[in-house]
Design a protein around this motif. Structure first.
Motif, mmCIF file in Angstrom:
data_model
loop_
_atom_site.group_PDB
_atom_site.id
_atom_site.type_symbol
_atom_site.label_atom_id
_atom_site.label_comp_id
_atom_site.label_asym_id
_atom_site.label_seq_id
_atom_site.Cartn_x
_atom_site.Cartn_y
_atom_site.Cartn_z
ATOM 1 N N MET A 1 0.843 -1.176 0.000
ATOM 2 C CA MET A 1 0.000 0.000 0.000
ATOM 3 C C MET A 1 0.887 1.238 0.000
ATOM 4 N N ASP A 5 -0.448 4.192 -5.433
ATOM 5 C CA ASP A 5 -1.432 3.143 -5.731
ATOM 6 C C ASP A 5 -2.798 3.466 -5.137
ATOM 7 N N LEU A 6 -2.813 3.975 -3.933
ATOM 8 C CA LEU A 6 -4.071 4.282 -3.262
ATOM 9 C C LEU A 6 -4.722 5.531 -3.848
ATOM 10 N N PRO A 8 -5.432 8.644 -2.726
ATOM 11 C CA PRO A 8 -6.536 9.272 -1.981
ATOM 12 C C PRO A 8 -6.546 10.777 -2.235
ATOM 13 N N LEU A 106 -12.274 4.769 2.573
ATOM 14 C CA LEU A 106 -11.463 3.752 1.887
ATOM 15 C C LEU A 106 -11.276 2.486 2.720
ATOM 16 N N GLU A 107 -11.923 2.418 3.874
ATOM 17 C CA GLU A 107 -11.711 1.286 4.795
ATOM 18 C C GLU A 107 -12.175 -0.047 4.199
ATOM 19 N N GLU A 108 -13.267 -0.042 3.461
ATOM 20 C CA GLU A 108 -13.759 -1.292 2.871
ATOM 21 C C GLU A 108 -12.821 -1.784 1.776
ATOM 22 N N GLN A 109 -12.308 -0.849 0.998
ATOM 23 C CA GLN A 109 -11.404 -1.195 -0.102
ATOM 24 C C GLN A 109 -10.022 -1.623 0.406
ATOM 25 N N PHE A 110 -9.595 -1.039 1.509
ATOM 26 C CA PHE A 110 -8.277 -1.331 2.074
ATOM 27 C C PHE A 110 -8.432 -1.647 3.560
ATOM 28 N N PRO A 111 -8.824 -2.882 3.902
ATOM 29 C CA PRO A 111 -9.074 -3.231 5.313
ATOM 30 C C PRO A 111 -7.883 -2.987 6.232
#
Length: 197
Positions: A1, A5-6, A8, A106-111
């Motif tokens: 991560m 890539d993320l 945000p 973004l928590e669901e996409q990146f636990p």
């Protein structure tokens, strides 16, 4: 991560917003003291967005969120009154705009953003600092619909302390109202209270 890539959003929060944290009333030996903050030593790497070479400060958008994040976390089984006696609810305000990487939503996409595996998020924080961010804005894992921020030293330099109150009123044993609400809301029992308190 990593930051690229993320990808945000970068947000700018205006000055004069109030942020809260629970911190030691008196610094321990080795603590970092900056602009009213009492912080753990550099390089401890115990928090989600800690940096290896500078202090970081975690704050929350409300008094209750600060308490849920620090003393009344969902995995807590109790909270001892003596721990609370050594801590204060401290509020801060930004003196200038804060440029933050916004991870909310973004928590669901990146636990990993809410996991206990901090190595990935600490590396991410270093990327954010290198990109010129003052810190990271993220959703509270302990208090739904609330936000927290981790500030790097560039962000800490833009803050001023505006108030500090004891969590337990000295000499009386009375608890700050937010402590009572957080203990009740979390169902985490307070231990070590005398009958007169």
């Amino acid at each position: 991560m990593n930051l690229n890539d993320l990808n945000p959003p970068l947000v700018e929060l205006p000055p004069n917003l109030t942020w809260y944290r629970i911190q030691r009333t008196r610094a321990l030996r080795g603590s970092v003291r900056l602009r009213g903050f009492v912080l753990p030593p550099k390089g401890v790497m115990a928090g989600r967005f800690d940096l290896s070479d500078e202090a970081t400060a975690y704050l929350a958008d409300s008094e209750l969120t600060a308490l849920y994040e620090s003393e009344f976390r969902r995995e807590a089984t109790s909270c001892h009154i003596e721990r609370l006696r050594k801590r204060s609810l401290t509020s801060f305000s930004a003196t200038a705009t804060l440029r933050l990487v916004d991870l909310r939503g973004l928590e669901e996409q990146f636990p990993v953003l809410q996991s206990l595996r901090y190595e990935a998020t600490q590396a991410f924080a270093a990327d954010c600092r290198s990109a010129g961010a003052h810190g990271v804005l993220y959703a509270s894992a302990q208090h739904s619909y609330h936000a927290c921020v981790c500030l790097f030293e560039a962000g800490i330099d833009r803050m001023k302390r505006i108030a500090q109150v004891d969590l337990v009123l000295p000499g009386t044993g009375r608890l700050h109202q937010s402590v009572v609400l957080a203990a009740r809301g979390s169902a985490v029992p307070l231990i070590g209270m005398e009958k007169s308190e």
